[in-house]
Design a protein around this motif. Structure first.
Motif, mmCIF file in Angstrom:
data_model
loop_
_atom_site.group_PDB
_atom_site.id
_atom_site.type_symbol
_atom_site.label_atom_id
_atom_site.label_comp_id
_atom_site.label_asym_id
_atom_site.label_seq_id
_atom_site.Cartn_x
_atom_site.Cartn_y
_atom_site.Cartn_z
ATOM 1 N N GLU A 50 0.866 -1.180 0.000
ATOM 2 C CA GLU A 50 0.000 0.000 0.000
ATOM 3 C C GLU A 50 0.901 1.228 0.000
ATOM 4 N N ILE A 51 1.140 1.764 -1.193
ATOM 5 C CA ILE A 51 2.086 2.854 -1.388
ATOM 6 C C ILE A 51 1.340 4.067 -1.946
ATOM 7 N N SER A 52 1.694 5.256 -1.470
ATOM 8 C CA SER A 52 1.041 6.460 -1.980
ATOM 9 C C SER A 52 1.920 7.253 -2.944
ATOM 10 N N SER A 53 3.201 6.924 -3.022
ATOM 11 C CA SER A 53 4.080 7.590 -3.979
ATOM 12 C C SER A 53 5.239 6.660 -4.300
ATOM 13 N N PHE A 54 5.931 6.949 -5.395
ATOM 14 C CA PHE A 54 7.098 6.143 -5.745
ATOM 15 C C PHE A 54 8.023 6.940 -6.637
ATOM 16 N N MET A 55 9.280 6.525 -6.643
ATOM 17 C CA MET A 55 10.271 7.134 -7.515
ATOM 18 C C MET A 55 10.060 6.584 -8.915
ATOM 19 N N ASN A 56 10.336 7.412 -9.923
ATOM 20 C CA ASN A 56 10.146 7.015 -11.312
ATOM 21 C C ASN A 56 11.441 7.280 -12.066
ATOM 22 N N ILE A 57 12.024 6.244 -12.623
ATOM 23 C CA ILE A 57 13.266 6.360 -13.373
ATOM 24 C C ILE A 57 12.967 6.096 -14.838
ATOM 25 N N ARG A 58 13.345 7.022 -15.708
ATOM 26 C CA ARG A 58 13.171 6.860 -17.151
ATOM 27 C C ARG A 58 14.521 6.453 -17.729
ATOM 28 N N VAL A 59 14.526 5.432 -18.559
ATOM 29 C CA VAL A 59 15.765 4.888 -19.107
ATOM 30 C C VAL A 59 15.703 4.808 -20.629
ATOM 31 N N ALA A 60 16.873 4.735 -21.248
ATOM 32 C CA ALA A 60 16.959 4.616 -22.701
ATOM 33 C C ALA A 60 16.813 3.171 -23.149
ATOM 34 N N ASP A 61 17.213 2.212 -22.304
ATOM 35 C CA ASP A 61 17.173 0.792 -22.670
ATOM 36 C C ASP A 61 16.718 -0.011 -21.457
ATOM 37 N N ILE A 62 15.421 -0.258 -21.371
ATOM 38 C CA ILE A 62 14.858 -0.907 -20.191
ATOM 39 C C ILE A 62 15.353 -2.346 -20.021
ATOM 40 N N GLN A 63 15.522 -3.068 -21.104
ATOM 41 C CA GLN A 63 15.975 -4.452 -20.976
ATOM 42 C C GLN A 63 17.394 -4.507 -20.415
ATOM 43 N N ALA A 64 18.262 -3.615 -20.870
ATOM 44 C CA ALA A 64 19.635 -3.569 -20.361
ATOM 45 C C ALA A 64 19.645 -3.191 -18.883
ATOM 46 N N CYS A 65 18.829 -2.204 -18.503
ATOM 47 C CA CYS A 65 18.755 -1.808 -17.098
ATOM 48 C C CYS A 65 18.184 -2.925 -16.241
ATOM 49 N N TYR A 66 17.163 -3.584 -16.738
ATOM 50 C CA TYR A 66 16.550 -4.703 -16.016
ATOM 51 C C TYR A 66 17.600 -5.774 -15.728
ATOM 52 N N GLU A 67 18.345 -6.155 -16.731
ATOM 53 C CA GLU A 67 19.365 -7.196 -16.549
ATOM 54 C C GLU A 67 20.473 -6.731 -15.619
ATOM 55 N N LEU A 68 20.980 -5.505 -15.812
ATOM 56 C CA LEU A 68 22.070 -4.998 -14.985
ATOM 57 C C LEU A 68 21.638 -4.851 -13.533
ATOM 58 N N TRP A 69 20.520 -4.185 -13.306
ATOM 59 C CA TRP A 69 20.101 -3.925 -11.934
ATOM 60 C C TRP A 69 19.684 -5.201 -11.222
ATOM 61 N N ARG A 70 19.125 -6.148 -11.950
ATOM 62 C CA ARG A 70 18.796 -7.445 -11.359
ATOM 63 C C ARG A 70 20.076 -8.165 -10.943
ATOM 64 N N SER A 71 21.114 -8.074 -11.787
ATOM 65 C CA SER A 71 22.391 -8.725 -11.454
ATOM 66 C C SER A 71 23.055 -8.069 -10.249
ATOM 67 N N ARG A 72 22.687 -6.829 -9.962
ATOM 68 C CA ARG A 72 23.237 -6.107 -8.807
ATOM 69 C C ARG A 72 22.388 -6.282 -7.550
ATOM 70 N N GLY A 73 21.338 -7.084 -7.639
ATOM 71 C CA GLY A 73 20.542 -7.389 -6.455
ATOM 72 C C GLY A 73 19.176 -6.750 -6.384
ATOM 73 N N ALA A 74 18.757 -6.036 -7.419
ATOM 74 C CA ALA A 74 17.422 -5.436 -7.397
ATOM 75 C C ALA A 74 16.367 -6.529 -7.471
ATOM 76 N N THR A 75 15.303 -6.378 -6.691
ATOM 77 C CA THR A 75 14.170 -7.297 -6.722
ATOM 78 C C THR A 75 13.054 -6.632 -7.524
ATOM 79 N N PHE A 76 12.786 -7.174 -8.687
ATOM 80 C CA PHE A 76 11.732 -6.640 -9.548
ATOM 81 C C PHE A 76 10.414 -7.330 -9.237
ATOM 82 N N LEU A 77 9.311 -6.588 -9.327
ATOM 83 C CA LEU A 77 7.985 -7.172 -9.122
ATOM 84 C C LEU A 77 7.575 -8.014 -10.320
#
Length: 151
Positions: free
Chosen positions: A90-117
Protein backbone atom coordinates in the motif's frame (compact mmCIF):
# COMPACT_ATOMS: atom_id res chain seq x y z
CA UNK A 1 26.16 -0.18 -19.11
CA UNK A 2 27.86 2.91 -17.68
CA UNK A 3 25.90 4.97 -20.21
CA UNK A 4 22.83 4.51 -17.94
CA UNK A 5 24.40 7.11 -15.66
CA UNK A 6 23.90 10.79 -16.52
CA UNK A 7 26.84 13.18 -16.23
CA UNK A 8 26.71 14.16 -12.56
CA UNK A 9 29.34 16.89 -12.22
CA UNK A 10 26.93 19.76 -12.95
CA UNK A 11 24.55 18.93 -10.08
CA UNK A 12 25.34 20.42 -6.67
CA UNK A 13 23.99 19.76 -3.20
CA UNK A 14 23.42 22.26 -1.83
CA UNK A 15 22.98 24.24 -5.05
CA UNK A 16 25.20 27.22 -5.71
CA UNK A 17 22.17 29.07 -7.12
CA UNK A 18 18.52 28.34 -7.80
CA UNK A 19 17.40 25.05 -6.32
CA UNK A 20 17.94 21.32 -6.47
CA UNK A 21 15.26 18.70 -5.90
CA UNK A 22 16.04 15.68 -3.74
CA UNK A 23 13.79 12.75 -2.84
CA UNK A 24 13.66 11.80 0.86
CA UNK A 25 12.96 8.24 2.01
CA UNK A 26 12.37 7.20 5.60
CA UNK A 27 14.23 3.93 6.08
CA UNK A 28 14.82 1.37 8.82
CA UNK A 29 18.60 1.17 8.26
CA UNK A 30 20.52 4.08 6.70
CA UNK A 31 23.59 2.07 5.71
CA UNK A 32 21.57 -0.78 4.15
CA UNK A 33 19.52 1.64 2.05
CA UNK A 34 22.48 3.78 0.98
CA UNK A 35 24.37 0.67 -0.11
CA UNK A 36 21.33 -0.62 -2.05
CA UNK A 37 21.02 2.61 -4.08
CA UNK A 38 24.79 2.74 -4.58
CA UNK A 39 25.04 -0.89 -5.73
CA UNK A 40 21.91 -1.20 -7.86
CA UNK A 41 21.87 2.23 -9.54
CA UNK A 42 25.57 3.09 -9.43
CA UNK A 43 24.93 5.99 -7.07
CA UNK A 44 27.62 7.79 -5.13
CA UNK A 45 27.23 7.94 -1.35
CA UNK A 46 28.26 11.49 -0.53
CA UNK A 47 27.40 11.30 3.17
CA UNK A 48 26.64 8.11 5.11
CA UNK A 49 24.63 9.75 7.90
CA UNK A 50 24.36 8.19 11.34
CA UNK A 51 21.83 6.73 13.77
CA UNK A 52 21.83 10.02 15.73
CA UNK A 53 19.82 11.87 13.09
CA UNK A 54 22.14 12.79 10.22
CA UNK A 55 20.80 11.47 6.90
CA UNK A 56 22.76 9.81 4.12
CA UNK A 57 22.98 11.61 0.78
CA UNK A 58 23.27 9.57 -2.41
CA UNK A 59 23.89 11.16 -5.80
CA UNK A 60 22.12 9.10 -8.50
CA UNK A 61 22.26 10.22 -12.13
CA UNK A 62 20.87 13.78 -12.19
CA UNK A 63 19.17 13.72 -8.79
CA UNK A 64 19.74 13.29 -5.08
CA UNK A 65 18.30 10.75 -2.68
CA UNK A 66 18.29 11.40 1.05
CA UNK A 67 17.71 8.43 3.37
CA UNK A 68 17.20 8.65 7.10
CA UNK A 69 15.58 6.75 9.92
CA UNK A 70 12.10 7.69 11.05
CA UNK A 71 11.07 9.54 14.13
CA UNK A 72 8.44 11.52 15.89
CA UNK A 73 7.41 15.12 15.52
CA UNK A 74 10.04 17.88 15.54
CA UNK A 75 9.67 21.64 16.02
CA UNK A 76 9.59 22.22 12.24
CA UNK A 77 7.02 19.44 11.63
CA UNK A 78 5.12 19.27 14.93
CA UNK A 79 2.37 16.86 13.82
CA UNK A 80 4.36 14.55 11.55
CA UNK A 81 5.86 11.13 12.34
CA UNK A 82 8.18 9.57 9.75
CA UNK A 83 8.33 5.80 9.24
CA UNK A 84 9.04 3.35 6.44
CA UNK A 85 5.87 2.06 4.76
CA UNK A 86 4.06 -0.22 7.24
CA UNK A 87 2.59 -2.22 4.36
CA UNK A 88 4.82 -2.34 1.25
CA UNK A 89 1.80 -3.26 -0.89
CA UNK A 90 0.00 0.00 0.00
CA UNK A 91 2.09 2.85 -1.39
CA UNK A 92 1.04 6.46 -1.98
CA UNK A 93 4.08 7.59 -3.98
CA UNK A 94 7.10 6.14 -5.74
CA UNK A 95 10.27 7.13 -7.52
CA UNK A 96 10.15 7.01 -11.31
CA UNK A 97 13.27 6.36 -13.37
CA UNK A 98 13.17 6.86 -17.15
CA UNK A 99 15.76 4.89 -19.11
CA UNK A 100 16.96 4.62 -22.70
CA UNK A 101 17.17 0.79 -22.67
CA UNK A 102 14.86 -0.91 -20.19
CA UNK A 103 15.98 -4.45 -20.98
CA UNK A 104 19.63 -3.57 -20.36
CA UNK A 105 18.76 -1.81 -17.10
CA UNK A 106 16.55 -4.70 -16.02
CA UNK A 107 19.37 -7.20 -16.55
CA UNK A 108 22.07 -5.00 -14.99
CA UNK A 109 20.10 -3.93 -11.93
CA UNK A 110 18.80 -7.44 -11.36
CA UNK A 111 22.39 -8.72 -11.45
CA UNK A 112 23.24 -6.11 -8.81
CA UNK A 113 20.54 -7.39 -6.45
CA UNK A 114 17.42 -5.44 -7.40
CA UNK A 115 14.17 -7.30 -6.72
CA UNK A 116 11.73 -6.64 -9.55
CA UNK A 117 7.98 -7.17 -9.12
CA UNK A 118 7.84 -8.43 -12.73
CA UNK A 119 9.83 -8.35 -15.94
CA UNK A 120 9.34 -5.26 -18.15
CA UNK A 121 5.76 -5.07 -19.50
CA UNK A 122 4.17 -2.95 -22.22
CA UNK A 123 1.80 -0.34 -20.82
CA UNK A 124 0.35 2.57 -22.81
CA UNK A 125 3.21 4.30 -24.65
CA UNK A 126 5.99 2.69 -22.69
CA UNK A 127 7.54 -0.47 -21.35
CA UNK A 128 7.90 -0.53 -17.57
CA UNK A 129 8.58 -2.58 -14.48
CA UNK A 130 9.00 -1.95 -10.77
CA UNK A 131 11.76 -2.59 -8.23
CA UNK A 132 11.16 -2.96 -4.49
CA UNK A 133 13.85 -1.47 -2.24
CA UNK A 134 14.87 -2.90 1.18
CA UNK A 135 12.18 -0.90 3.01
CA UNK A 136 9.37 -1.82 0.63
CA UNK A 137 9.31 1.36 -1.48
CA UNK A 138 8.71 0.76 -5.16
CA UNK A 139 10.67 2.32 -7.99
CA UNK A 140 9.18 2.48 -11.47
CA UNK A 141 11.60 1.92 -14.34
CA UNK A 142 10.22 2.89 -17.74
CA UNK A 143 11.22 3.36 -21.35
CA UNK A 144 9.06 5.36 -23.74
CA UNK A 145 8.17 3.73 -27.01
CA UNK A 146 9.57 5.38 -30.17
CA UNK A 147 7.32 8.13 -31.45
CA UNK A 148 5.19 8.31 -28.29
CA UNK A 149 4.28 11.88 -27.32
CA UNK A 150 3.38 12.74 -23.73
CA UNK A 151 0.53 15.14 -23.04
Amino acid sequence: MDDVQVEQSSYQMPPLEGFTIAHFLTVADIERSAEFYEKVFGGTIVSRGDQKGAPAYIKIANTWLIVNIGGGPTPDKPTVTLQPPPNPDEISSFMNIRVADIQACYELWRSRGATFLSEPKDKYGETRCYIRDPDGYIIEVGQSKPGFTYG
